[in-house]
Design an enzyme around this catalytic site. Structure first.
Site, mmCIF file in Angstrom:
data_model
loop_
_atom_site.group_PDB
_atom_site.id
_atom_site.type_symbol
_atom_site.label_atom_id
_atom_site.label_comp_id
_atom_site.label_asym_id
_atom_site.label_seq_id
_atom_site.Cartn_x
_atom_site.Cartn_y
_atom_site.Cartn_z
ATOM 1 N N GLU A 90 41.970 4.670 3.624
ATOM 2 C CA GLU A 90 41.590 5.807 4.454
ATOM 3 C C GLU A 90 40.579 6.701 3.745
ATOM 4 O OE1 GLU A 90 46.030 5.896 6.378
ATOM 5 O OE2 GLU A 90 45.211 7.719 5.539
ATOM 6 N N CYS A 105 37.041 12.985 1.567
ATOM 7 C CA CYS A 105 38.204 12.573 0.782
ATOM 8 C C CYS A 105 38.215 11.051 0.745
ATOM 9 C CB CYS A 105 39.453 13.118 1.463
ATOM 10 S SG CYS A 105 40.988 12.501 0.775
ATOM 11 N N CYS A 112 49.627 2.577 -2.971
ATOM 12 C CA CYS A 112 49.810 3.404 -4.177
ATOM 13 C C CYS A 112 51.126 3.022 -4.854
ATOM 14 C CB CYS A 112 49.830 4.878 -3.780
ATOM 15 S SG CYS A 112 50.020 5.991 -5.192
ATOM 16 N N CYS A 116 55.829 8.588 -4.532
ATOM 17 C CA CYS A 116 56.157 9.981 -4.182
ATOM 18 C C CYS A 116 56.854 9.977 -2.809
ATOM 19 C CB CYS A 116 54.900 10.849 -4.163
ATOM 20 S SG CYS A 116 54.097 10.900 -5.784
ATOM 21 N N CYS A 119 55.109 11.056 0.683
ATOM 22 C CA CYS A 119 53.744 10.571 0.894
ATOM 23 C C CYS A 119 53.763 9.193 1.556
ATOM 24 C CB CYS A 119 53.021 10.498 -0.449
ATOM 25 S SG CYS A 119 51.342 9.853 -0.304
ATOM 26 N N CYS A 340 48.185 11.633 3.873
ATOM 27 C CA CYS A 340 47.811 10.393 3.184
ATOM 28 C C CYS A 340 48.534 9.167 3.710
ATOM 29 C CB CYS A 340 48.253 10.480 1.741
ATOM 30 S SG CYS A 340 47.208 11.432 0.751
HETATM 31 N N1 SAH Z 1 47.771 10.283 -6.388
HETATM 32 C C1 SAH Z 1 46.960 11.456 -6.412
HETATM 33 C C2 SAH Z 1 45.948 11.550 -5.283
HETATM 34 C C3 SAH Z 1 46.369 11.133 -3.913
HETATM 35 S S1 SAH Z 1 47.507 12.179 -3.049
HETATM 36 C C4 SAH Z 1 47.817 12.694 -6.482
HETATM 37 O O1 SAH Z 1 49.028 12.558 -6.421
HETATM 38 O O2 SAH Z 1 47.286 13.776 -6.635
HETATM 39 C C5 SAH Z 1 46.539 13.603 -2.705
HETATM 40 C C6 SAH Z 1 47.365 14.834 -2.433
HETATM 41 O O3 SAH Z 1 48.005 14.773 -1.146
HETATM 42 C C7 SAH Z 1 48.466 15.031 -3.461
HETATM 43 O O4 SAH Z 1 48.513 16.367 -3.896
HETATM 44 C C8 SAH Z 1 49.685 14.645 -2.652
HETATM 45 O O5 SAH Z 1 50.826 15.149 -3.211
HETATM 46 C C9 SAH Z 1 49.319 15.188 -1.275
HETATM 47 N N2 SAH Z 1 50.165 14.685 -0.204
HETATM 48 C C10 SAH Z 1 50.641 13.444 -0.046
HETATM 49 N N3 SAH Z 1 51.432 13.357 1.040
HETATM 50 C C11 SAH Z 1 51.455 14.582 1.601
HETATM 51 C C12 SAH Z 1 52.103 15.144 2.746
HETATM 52 N N4 SAH Z 1 52.895 14.418 3.505
HETATM 53 N N5 SAH Z 1 51.899 16.448 3.011
HETATM 54 C C13 SAH Z 1 51.093 17.208 2.215
HETATM 55 N N6 SAH Z 1 50.453 16.747 1.118
HETATM 56 C C14 SAH Z 1 50.642 15.442 0.811
#
Ligand code: SAH
Length: 356
Positions: A90, A105, A112, A116, A119, A340
């Protein structure tokens, strides 16, 4: 099949020499290619017929296609970019509130590995790393769409799918091409790499001295909560990633941003705001509070959602009253599942091909 996104001028020169062509125009070919968002009109460059043919046959095809486009009410445009092997990532274009500019972005990996829990990108794990050309292709798609909106692509963040610091070399090579005034032309300071906090790689990025920004996805000030949300915390706990963020500032002179995805009844308490303020003591970094964009059940099966507005404002007030510079970063494109990894899941295997 390679494309021009796979080359920097030096590599293209060698490639042209190897093919028996005059390499003089390599830099100009690439400059024009980027200027035209990856759609090089060879008429403008005085190359021989043989070289023109060589470029057309071997280097001018794109390695990616836009499989799906999804536009939100707020103007956010999400692209699902597909590669030859069927992998898809994406890329998102966010028109700024200021006229004439937009932010992009990009993804650094297909899927990944970080796990997390809130996410969507990680729910199917890591499929593979992207190579530098595949990252550059996303940039060119975004630039082309920004141009079509009458906006300049002003900034680029690595906040799409994947953990950029686990694909370090490809990300740094791609940034060198994207930022280079003679190639992507974006400028170093316009690029932000966001990381979950891979400590040795943060130090390695600082040592590269690229003049780019770093964003650290903190999401909780205490190890118990953070380990639940971000499994990588068990390897690199809060104290170590905050120390790495401070070292990044000392080494590069660039202050990182702290990202805080605020989640109802998980990391939104006044006590956690106080703890976060404590972590930020004598550190000028900005805290971006991002209301959680719900994705349904995460890796563990837990469902997360954003706190009520009052709760977020209370959290912000506590930080500010402790002298922390903090902002609420409104989530964009909520109505198109812009969190994401959501578009890819939505598209599943039944996407609507749009051509490139
Ligand atoms: N792996 C890297 C970059 C990709 S995620 C990182 O963790 O920073 C980019 C950002 O989007 C991160 O801060 C992540 O925590 C956030 N993110 C992911 N899922 C999300 C969600 N459901 N709501 C809000 N932010 C989210």
């Amino acid at each position: 099949m390679p494309s021009l996104t796979d080359y920097d001028p030096c590599q293209l020169r060698s490639e042209l020499v190897a093919g028996g062509h005059n390499p003089t125009h390599a830099a100009r070919i690439l400059r024009e290619y980027y200027r035209q968002n990856g759609r090089l009109d060879l008429v403008s460059i005085p190359v021989t017929r043989e070289l023109r043919q060589h470029l057309q046959i071997h280097l001018l095809s794109r390695r990616s296609k836009i499989l799906l486009k999804s536009a939100a009410m707020d103007g956010t445009l999400k692209l699902l970019v597909g590669f030859d092997d069927g992998a898809a990532v994406e890329s998102v274009l966010m028109p700024s509130f200021r006229a004439g500019i937009a932010a992009g972005c990009v993804s650094s990996q297909v899927g990944c590995p970080m796990g997390c829990d809130f996410c969507a990108s990680t729910r199917r794990g890591l499929e593979r790393n992207l190579d530098p050309g595949e990252i550059v292709e996303q940039f060119l798609h975004l630039k082309e769409h920004a141009d079509a909106m009458g906006r300049k692509l002003q900034t680029l963040v690595f906040m799409g799918m994947g953990e950029p610091l686990l694909n370090f070399e490809a990300v740094v090579t791609a940034i060198r091409r994207i930022a280079d005034p003679n190639l992507g032309g974006l400028g170093w300071r316009q690029v932000t790499v966001s990381t979950v906090g891979i400590v040795p790689e943060i130090d390695r990025l600082a040592a590269e001295n690229l003049n780019i920004h770093l964003a650290l996805s903190l999401h909780a000030p205490d190890d118990a909560t953070r380990s639940r949300l971000v499994p990588a915390n068990r390897r690199y706990p809060v104290s170590e990633i905050m120390a790495a963020a401070r070292r990044f500032e000392t080494t590069t002179g660039r202050t990182p941003n702290i990202e805080y995805c605020i989640i109802r009844d998980v990391n939104d308490s006044p006590e956690q705001a106080e703890m976060l303020a404590g972590l930020m003591k004598d550190f000028r970094a900005h805290v971006n509070i991002i209301p959680c964009n719900p994705i349904g059940a995460g890796v563990s099966g837990t469902v997360y959602s954003a706190p009520l507005r009052e709760r977020i404002l209370e959290f912000l007030d506590i930080l500010r009253s402790r002298g922390v510079v903090a902002h609420i970063r409104e989530t964009r494109g909520d109505d198109i599942n812009a969190a994401c990894g959501q578009l890819r899941e939505m598209a599943n295997d039944n996407y609507v091909p749009l051509g490139s």
